[in-house]
Design a protein around this motif. Structure first.
Motif, mmCIF file in Angstrom:
data_model
loop_
_atom_site.group_PDB
_atom_site.id
_atom_site.type_symbol
_atom_site.label_atom_id
_atom_site.label_comp_id
_atom_site.label_asym_id
_atom_site.label_seq_id
_atom_site.Cartn_x
_atom_site.Cartn_y
_atom_site.Cartn_z
ATOM 1 N N ASP A 1 25.507 11.121 -57.280
ATOM 2 C CA ASP A 1 24.055 11.496 -57.843
ATOM 3 C C ASP A 1 23.903 12.576 -58.256
ATOM 4 O OD1 ASP A 1 23.913 12.163 -55.228
ATOM 5 O OD2 ASP A 1 22.459 11.121 -54.638
ATOM 6 N N ASP B 1 31.008 4.119 -60.494
ATOM 7 C CA ASP B 1 29.433 4.047 -60.457
ATOM 8 C C ASP B 1 28.821 4.829 -59.879
ATOM 9 O OD1 ASP B 1 30.048 2.018 -58.330
ATOM 10 O OD2 ASP B 1 28.997 0.507 -58.961
ATOM 11 N N ARG C 1 28.598 4.797 -56.458
ATOM 12 C CA ARG C 1 27.232 3.828 -55.035
ATOM 13 C C ARG C 1 28.276 4.329 -54.023
ATOM 14 N NH1 ARG C 1 24.085 -0.833 -56.130
ATOM 15 N NH2 ARG C 1 24.284 -1.321 -58.430
ATOM 16 N N TYR C 2 29.457 3.901 -53.877
ATOM 17 C CA TYR C 2 30.106 4.357 -52.933
ATOM 18 C C TYR C 2 30.850 5.760 -52.793
ATOM 19 C CZ TYR C 2 28.687 -0.505 -52.533
ATOM 20 O OH TYR C 2 26.944 -1.266 -52.620
ATOM 21 N N VAL D 1 27.688 3.877 -47.961
ATOM 22 C CA VAL D 1 26.239 4.002 -49.265
ATOM 23 C C VAL D 1 26.097 5.620 -49.820
ATOM 24 C CG1 VAL D 1 25.070 3.182 -50.450
ATOM 25 C CG2 VAL D 1 26.415 2.042 -48.711
ATOM 26 N N SER E 1 23.633 6.391 -51.530
ATOM 27 C CA SER E 1 22.723 6.836 -51.771
ATOM 28 C C SER E 1 21.951 7.333 -50.734
ATOM 29 C CB SER E 1 21.520 5.537 -52.401
ATOM 30 O OG SER E 1 21.942 4.439 -50.950
ATOM 31 N N ASP E 2 22.638 7.137 -49.083
ATOM 32 C CA ASP E 2 21.894 7.310 -48.029
ATOM 33 C C ASP E 2 22.948 7.784 -47.228
ATOM 34 O OD1 ASP E 2 22.708 4.634 -47.832
ATOM 35 O OD2 ASP E 2 20.507 3.791 -47.004
ATOM 36 N N TRP E 3 24.108 7.573 -47.492
ATOM 37 C CA TRP E 3 24.897 8.189 -46.867
ATOM 38 C C TRP E 3 25.125 7.629 -45.330
ATOM 39 C CZ3 TRP E 3 28.349 10.697 -49.246
ATOM 40 C CH2 TRP E 3 27.615 11.698 -50.109
ATOM 41 N N GLN E 4 25.155 5.605 -46.034
ATOM 42 C CA GLN E 4 24.567 5.099 -44.411
ATOM 43 C C GLN E 4 26.315 4.398 -44.608
ATOM 44 O OE1 GLN E 4 22.562 2.110 -44.287
ATOM 45 N NE2 GLN E 4 21.429 2.667 -42.631
ATOM 46 N N LEU F 1 28.651 1.637 -44.605
ATOM 47 C CA LEU F 1 29.251 0.580 -44.554
ATOM 48 C C LEU F 1 29.987 -0.431 -43.935
ATOM 49 C CD1 LEU F 1 27.425 -1.305 -46.899
ATOM 50 C CD2 LEU F 1 29.705 -0.962 -48.155
ATOM 51 N N ARG F 2 31.923 0.324 -44.172
ATOM 52 C CA ARG F 2 32.687 -0.734 -43.485
ATOM 53 C C ARG F 2 33.507 1.473 -43.560
ATOM 54 N NH1 ARG F 2 30.307 -4.471 -43.684
ATOM 55 N NH2 ARG F 2 30.906 -6.727 -44.548
ATOM 56 N N LEU G 1 36.255 -4.229 -51.094
ATOM 57 C CA LEU G 1 35.026 -3.230 -51.258
ATOM 58 C C LEU G 1 34.581 -3.712 -49.446
ATOM 59 C CD1 LEU G 1 32.777 -1.322 -51.596
ATOM 60 C CD2 LEU G 1 31.866 -3.401 -53.290
ATOM 61 N N ARG H 1 14.914 13.786 -56.747
ATOM 62 C CA ARG H 1 16.356 12.707 -57.235
ATOM 63 C C ARG H 1 16.326 12.616 -58.195
ATOM 64 N NH1 ARG H 1 17.320 10.169 -51.974
ATOM 65 N NH2 ARG H 1 18.045 8.362 -53.611
ATOM 66 N N ALA H 2 17.872 12.162 -58.583
ATOM 67 C CA ALA H 2 17.809 12.003 -60.031
ATOM 68 C C ALA H 2 17.169 10.971 -61.012
ATOM 69 C CB ALA H 2 19.650 11.093 -59.346
ATOM 70 N N ARG I 1 16.405 5.478 -43.306
ATOM 71 C CA ARG I 1 17.510 4.876 -42.913
ATOM 72 C C ARG I 1 16.817 3.301 -41.598
ATOM 73 N NH1 ARG I 1 22.752 7.899 -41.210
ATOM 74 N NH2 ARG I 1 22.711 8.827 -42.912
ATOM 75 N N ASN J 1 21.625 -2.196 -48.176
ATOM 76 C CA ASN J 1 23.311 -2.135 -48.929
ATOM 77 C C ASN J 1 24.081 -3.550 -48.782
ATOM 78 O OD1 ASN J 1 23.092 0.308 -49.173
ATOM 79 N ND2 ASN J 1 22.611 0.823 -47.509
ATOM 80 N N GLU J 2 24.121 -4.464 -47.480
ATOM 81 C CA GLU J 2 25.381 -5.459 -47.569
ATOM 82 C C GLU J 2 25.104 -6.308 -48.706
ATOM 83 O OE1 GLU J 2 27.326 -6.982 -44.428
ATOM 84 O OE2 GLU J 2 27.876 -4.393 -44.108
ATOM 85 N N MET K 1 26.577 -4.437 -51.303
ATOM 86 C CA MET K 1 27.669 -4.583 -51.867
ATOM 87 C C MET K 1 28.057 -5.832 -52.147
ATOM 88 S SD MET K 1 30.432 -3.851 -48.308
ATOM 89 C CE MET K 1 30.158 -5.622 -48.190
ATOM 90 N N LEU L 1 30.682 -7.707 -55.509
ATOM 91 C CA LEU L 1 32.154 -7.947 -55.012
ATOM 92 C C LEU L 1 32.437 -9.091 -55.988
ATOM 93 C CD1 LEU L 1 32.790 -7.751 -51.201
ATOM 94 C CD2 LEU L 1 34.331 -6.802 -54.274
#
Lengths: 499, 614
Positions: free
Chosen positions: A141, A183, A185-186, A203, A205-208, A210-211, A248, B234-235, B243, B251-252, B255, B259
């Motif tokens: 970003d 892209d 995103r990840y 992720v 965008s918020d540094w969460q 995901l996996r 992913l 921000r961009a 959060r 997010n899930e 994702m 997919l």
């Protein structure tokens, strides 16, 4: 000759390119006519240190470093737009994805300085203090900076928007431990905890997180997203041939192992369409996996002798400058008597069978010079360029549509680096000599970089549009503008349709 | 075998010789006997005999020796040497005849013995040589035996050695295997040890790292900081969100969306590919059906059950094909149907091709020795025969015709043949008559026409004469005017170009002309002009100039000379009646036409030259 029959345009151009030193086209340009259809113009050489020269992602600017100064030029006119002064010698620079900021890393001092292109007075300095700094990069970003501390203790994520700082613990110290999806995103991150390898997908965008999953590897060496951002390739260290493909969402899609008990993977590359995964290994072979079954489609060996007459072998041959009888003046004029910057050379099409120069690897040393050290797909997915480290002077170009070897370029000296034109199937190669080499399906050409003294091209870097090419030497850089006109444009464009 | 023969045969022959000799000797005269004796005397033994005799009988003991001999001989069964005593008191007289007989017999005996001895000796010799030979053979065989025995021993030795080696190799292999196993074990153990060590080291390293982390990070390091002039937006222009659980869920979701999109994209691609392949299959099927259908009839006639049923299937399938809706169905049944039908047809095709192959091979095989196929020779012979027949028939026809003609000729003369003539049918006669009249009329017409033609020719000749006169006068005038024309050339050019109504693009040619013309006019020789101008005959009037008009005239004359046929000279007449200027054009076009037929080559030349001009 055979070559002229195959690609008359290119070769004629090449000969004209190598023969004379053209006049200036624009102020500061040393031009070399590239036949009637195209011309190659070279800019004058600018100072540079530690090969730090990068085009901005939008293609408008060119950033280069001279010691502690950062110079931003217009990519077309090469006029200086901005000049920033850092606190110490710059060791790494990186453009933000939106081309608004430039990051300058001063690893020795543990510092990162960020400059804004829009607001020259704006500045930002990140100090990692005693933790030290070994790597720094932008998040996609363009508003976060990821700094890796010494000993890979942690990765600090600094935000330029807020005061927030995030830490990522246990990053793995490996070849390629951080990878962002195309892209943006990840983020996939290789980790090491309790002597096991893990991959975290965050992720951006918020540094969460995901996996988070463990990989079945002894010692994870690298990870890389497929260009479509849905598949992550992870490969083991060179001690074991193992490549794992994860979705992913962390599912293991497939694992591939070509052989055991021998040195394994050396290089990995995704095709731009995410359709193929090329894996170069220490046994001197490239294996191509497909994206449907993740099984091997084919295996490209790199034999030292080429027997197939269908394969074109371009051999760079030294050409003694032709003696012009009757024009020899006595005593020879000073200009002619001066030292020749480099011997002229041009490509010849060698007739098969051709045996390439091979290097005997020292088996008792670490990092032996064997295996496929570099490989890259062309932007149209049609070609794959590889370099076998045991045959360092050759670049192998494979036809991916027919899955066979198409051409081999044998240079006089070892190939330093090669890069595909981002727009078309055109490969730029440099060998650390005074020339830059270009290959396209139509043929190939070697171009002497004009100018005073030696300009040893150590690295090349294409402009986004494919119209120009930055040639980097140890302490200088220059731009090579490839003016492609209609005729050539279409000639090159033919291949682009195949995507 | 051979040896044996040589051994036995001489014996037999010698025996027979001996017999014959014996028989001949018995009939021999004393003289011959003497000679025999002389022959025999060559034997050394005879000498001894003589000496013995000389020692045996002396003057004194004749009586005694005679009696001794008599005794001896009688004991051997010879008749007594003495005459038979007529009385006891009379002394026995020596019977000479008896003595001689005895002697002869003894000699014969002696000869016989000698011969026998000779025979025996030769036989002995032969046997001796045989013996030697056999001994040699024996020795040889013995040697052979010895060598083979030695060889055998050598081979046995080698065998033993090889076995030994094999055993050794087996042992070595076993050792190697053991070694490999051992090494593998070592590798494995080392690997585990290495891994273990690595793990330990890594743990230590981790501990150290942790410690370092604590030391470096936890201590409030003032240095770790970011100096920034002002925070940037921000961009995406949005503000950062907190959060929460929601963001996690979002997010899930995202994702999975990504997919899903990817999978959908891939599915679409695969579907497209599938559709393409299906199309290909369908097309293949159609083509197969069309290919197989003409051959359908034959097997059906043969009442081949298996193919018959399959073919009916094909027809069903063909019916199905027409329903386009099956295209898009990707359900299993349709797929199965398609693949099954394709498979069936493929089988049919295959069998058909195989059959054809068989037929071809059969034909190939039969082609050489089958009677059904007519050999070339037979063919040629047949044609020859037929040709001969044709020839004969032709000859027959000829003779018949001749005969008929003769008959007709004779019939013309003979009155009797008038009867034959009358035998034509009346109708035929009438038709012939009609034809005859028609023919006559035609003949008349033709004659009329011929007359008119001759008249026309005469007229034309006159006209030509007149024309030629006119032309000569014109030329003369031209020649006279030549000098005046020369400097007016450019004017003329303009005039003509304007006259011809040339387009603008012709102008450059016009302008370039004068320069070219100048050397032309200087010699002013008409033959030069003509020769030049025959070449530069223009293809279109636009490039005309004065010079060419002159050329046309000369050309014209040449043509008229060349083509003296009245038809071709006709158009020229028309031209003559025109005004001078017009005529030059018209005649040129005419001459062009004439040229087209007469000298097209010059025409082509003109074209070329015209092209070259600008």
């Amino acid at each position: 000759m055979h070559a002229s029959a195959r690609s008359p345009d290119w070769l004629r151009r090449s000969s004209s390119v190598t023969s004379g030193r053209g006049g200036a086209v624009a102020a500061g340009w040393v031009s070399r006519s590239w036949g009637p259809a195209a011309a190659m113009n070279f800019s004058e050489a600018f100072k540079l240190s530690s090969l730090l020269c990068k085009f901005s992602p939008d293609g408008k600017y060119l950033a280069s470093c001279v010691q502690y100064r950062l110079v931003v030029r217009d990519a077309n006119t090469l006029q200086i737009c901005q000049l920033y002064t850092c606190l110490d010698q710059i060791q790494h620079i990186e453009w933000s994805a939106d081309s608004l900021f430039i990051l300058c890393a001063l690893y020795k001092r543990g510092l990162v300085q960020v400059w804004s292109l829009e607001q020259p007075e704006w500045h930002c300095k990140i100090d990692e203090g005693s933790a030290g700094l070994v790597a720094s990069c932008w998040s996609p970003d363009g508003r976060h900076i990821l700094n890796t501390t010494e000993f890979h203790l942690r990765i600090t994520v600094w935000s330029l928007c807020t005061k927030s700082v995030s830490y990522i613990k246990y990053p793995k110290a490996c070849q390629q431990g951080i990878t962002f999806t195309r892209d943006g995103r990840y983020l996939a991150l290789a980790e090491r905890r309790d002597c096991k390898d893990y991959v975290s997908i965050l992720v951006c965008s918020d540094w969460q997180l995901l996996r988070h999953f463990d990989t079945d590897t002894q010692d994870l060496a690298g990870i890389e997203w497929a260009p479509n951002g849905c598949v992550l390739a992870a490969w083991d260290s060179c001690l074991e041939y193992k490549i794992l493909l994860y979705s992913l969402d962390g599912r293991l899609l497939s694992a591939f192992c070509a052989y055991e008990w021998s040195l394994g993977i050396k290089s990995v590359a995704w095709s731009p369409s995410s359709q193929f995964l090329a894996v170069g290994s220490y046994d001197g072979k490239v294996r191509i996996l497909n994206h449907v079954t993740w099984k091997m489609i084919t295996e490209f060996g790199h034999p030292a002798t080429i027997n197939n007459p269908k394969i074109v072998v371009y051999k760079e041959a030294e050409k003694s400058p032709p003696l012009v009888l009757g024009r020899l003046a006595f005593p020879p004029p000073r200009a002619a008597a001066g030292p020749l910057s480099s011997t002229e050379s041009e490509y010849e099409v060698a007739s098969v069978p051709v045996s390439l120069q091979t290097l005997k690897p020292a088996a008792d040393r670490a990092n032996p010079r064997i295996g496929i050290g570099a490989l890259a797909f062309s932007p149209d997915n049609c070609f794959l360029a590889t370099r076998s480290d045991s045959v360092p002077t050759a670049v192998w170009i494979w036809d991916i549509q027919k899955l066979r070897l198409l051409a081999v370029l044998e240079q006089l000296s070892a190939v330093r680096c090669f890069q595909w034109d981002p727009r078309q199937a055109r490969l730029a190669i440099c060998t650390g000599g005074g020339k830059v080499y270009l290959w396209s399906p139509a043929g190939c050409v070697s171009v002497q970089v004009p100018g005073e003294g030696d300009f040893q091209v150590l690295s090349v870097c294409w402009h986004l549009s494919g119209d120009s090419l930055a040639l980097l030497s140890k302490d200088h850089f220059c731009l090579c503008f490839l003016e492609t006109e209609q005729g050539v444009g279409t000639a090159f464009g033919q291949r682009g349709d195949h995507t | 075998m051979g040896d044996w023969m040589t051994v036995t045969d001489p014996g037999l022959s010698s025996e027979s010789k001996y017999i014959s000799q014996y028989t001949s000797e018995t009939k021999m005269s004393p003289s011959s006997l003497y000679s025999q004796q002389v022959l025999c005397s060559s034997i050394p033994l005879s000498k001894n005999v003589h000496s013995f005799f000389s020692a045996f009988c002396t003057e004194e003991n004749i009586e005694q020796s005679i009696s001794y001999l008599d005794q001896e001989l009688t004991t051997f069964g010879f008749p007594s040497l003495y005459e038979e005593s007529k009385g006891k008191e009379t002394k026995r007289e020596l019977n000479i005849v008896a003595v001689l007989n005895c002697m002869n017999e003894l000699l014969v005996l002696q000869r016989k013995n000698l011969l026998a001895q000779e025979n025996v000796e030769t036989q002995n010799l032969k046997l001796g040589s045989d013996m030697d030979h056999l001994q040699n053979c024996y020795a040889k065989l013995k040697e052979q035996l010895e060598t083979s025995r030695r060889e055998m021993i050598g081979l046995q030795e080698r065998d033993r050695q090889l076995q030994c080696k094999n055993r050794n190799l087996h042992q070595l292999l076993k050792n190697e295997k053991d070694e490999v196993q051992k090494l593998q074990n070592i590798i494995a153990s080392r690997a585990t040890q290495y891994n273990h060590d690595m793990k330990r080291k890594e743990r230590e390293y981790n501990k150290l790292k942790e410690r370092l982390h604590q030391l470096v990070m936890n201590k409030k390091d003032k240095k770790i900081a970011m100096e920034v002039l002002n925070y940037v937006g921000r961009a995406d222009g949005k503000r950062g969100s907190w959060r929460t659980g929601k963001t996690e869920a979002r997010n899930e979701d995202e994702m999975y969306k990504i997919l899903l999109n990817d999978y959908e994209y891939r599915q679409k691609q695969i579907l497209m590919e599938n559709a393409e392949l299906k199309k290909v299959l369908q097309q293949m099927k159609k083509e197969m059906i069309s290919l197989l259908s003409p051959q359908k009839q034959k097997p059906r006639e043969r009442a081949d059950d298996s193919t018959g049923t399959v073919i009916s299937d094909i027809e069903e399938d063909a019916g199905e094909l027409s329903r386009e809706s099956t295209w898009d169905l990707s359900c299993e049944t349709v797929r199965e149907q398609l693949t099954n039908s394709i498979r069936k047809q493929w089988r049919i095709l295959k069998s058909h091709v195989e059959k054809l192959d068989n037929q071809v091979s059969k034909v190939h095989l039969e082609g050489f020795n089958d009677e059904d196929v007519i050999s070339r020779q037979d063919h040629e012979q047949e044609t020859e025969k037929l040709e001969l027949e044709i020839q004969q028939c032709k000859e027959m026809i000829k003779t018949q015709q001749q005969l008929l003609q003769q008959q007709l000729a004779t019939a013309c003369d003979d009155d009797t043949t008038s009867l034959l003539r009358d035998c034509y049918l009346l109708e035929e006669k009438e038709r012939l008559k009609e034809e005859w009249s028609l023919f006559k009329e035609q003949k008349k017409n033709f004659e009329k026409e011929r007359r008119s033609f001759t008249e026309a020719a005469i007229r034309l000749g006159l006209e030509r004469k007149a024309f030629e006169e006119e032309r000569a006068s014109w030329l003369k005038q031209q020649f006279l005017n030549m000098t005046t024309f020369d400097h007016q050339n450019s004017e003329n050019v303009k005039l003509f170009s304007a006259f011809s109504g040339s387009s603008d693009r012709d102008n450059p040619t016009v302008h370039s002309r004068p320069r070219q013309k100048k050397p032309h006019g200087a010699p002013s020789g008409s033959p030069v002009c003509t020769s030049k101008l025959t070449k530069s005959l223009p293809a279109s009037p636009s490039t005309s100039d004065f010079c060419q008009t002159r050329s046309c005239v000369s050309e014209y004359s040449s043509i008229s000379v060349l083509n003296t046929t009245p038809e071709e000279s006709k158009p020229n007449q028309v031209g003559r009646e025109c005004t001078n200027q017009k005529w030059s054009v018209a005649s040129r076009t005419d001459s062009q036409e004439a040229c087209c037929s007469g000298c097209s080559s010059t025409h082509a030349d003109a074209h070329i030259e015209k092209d070259d001009l600008p």
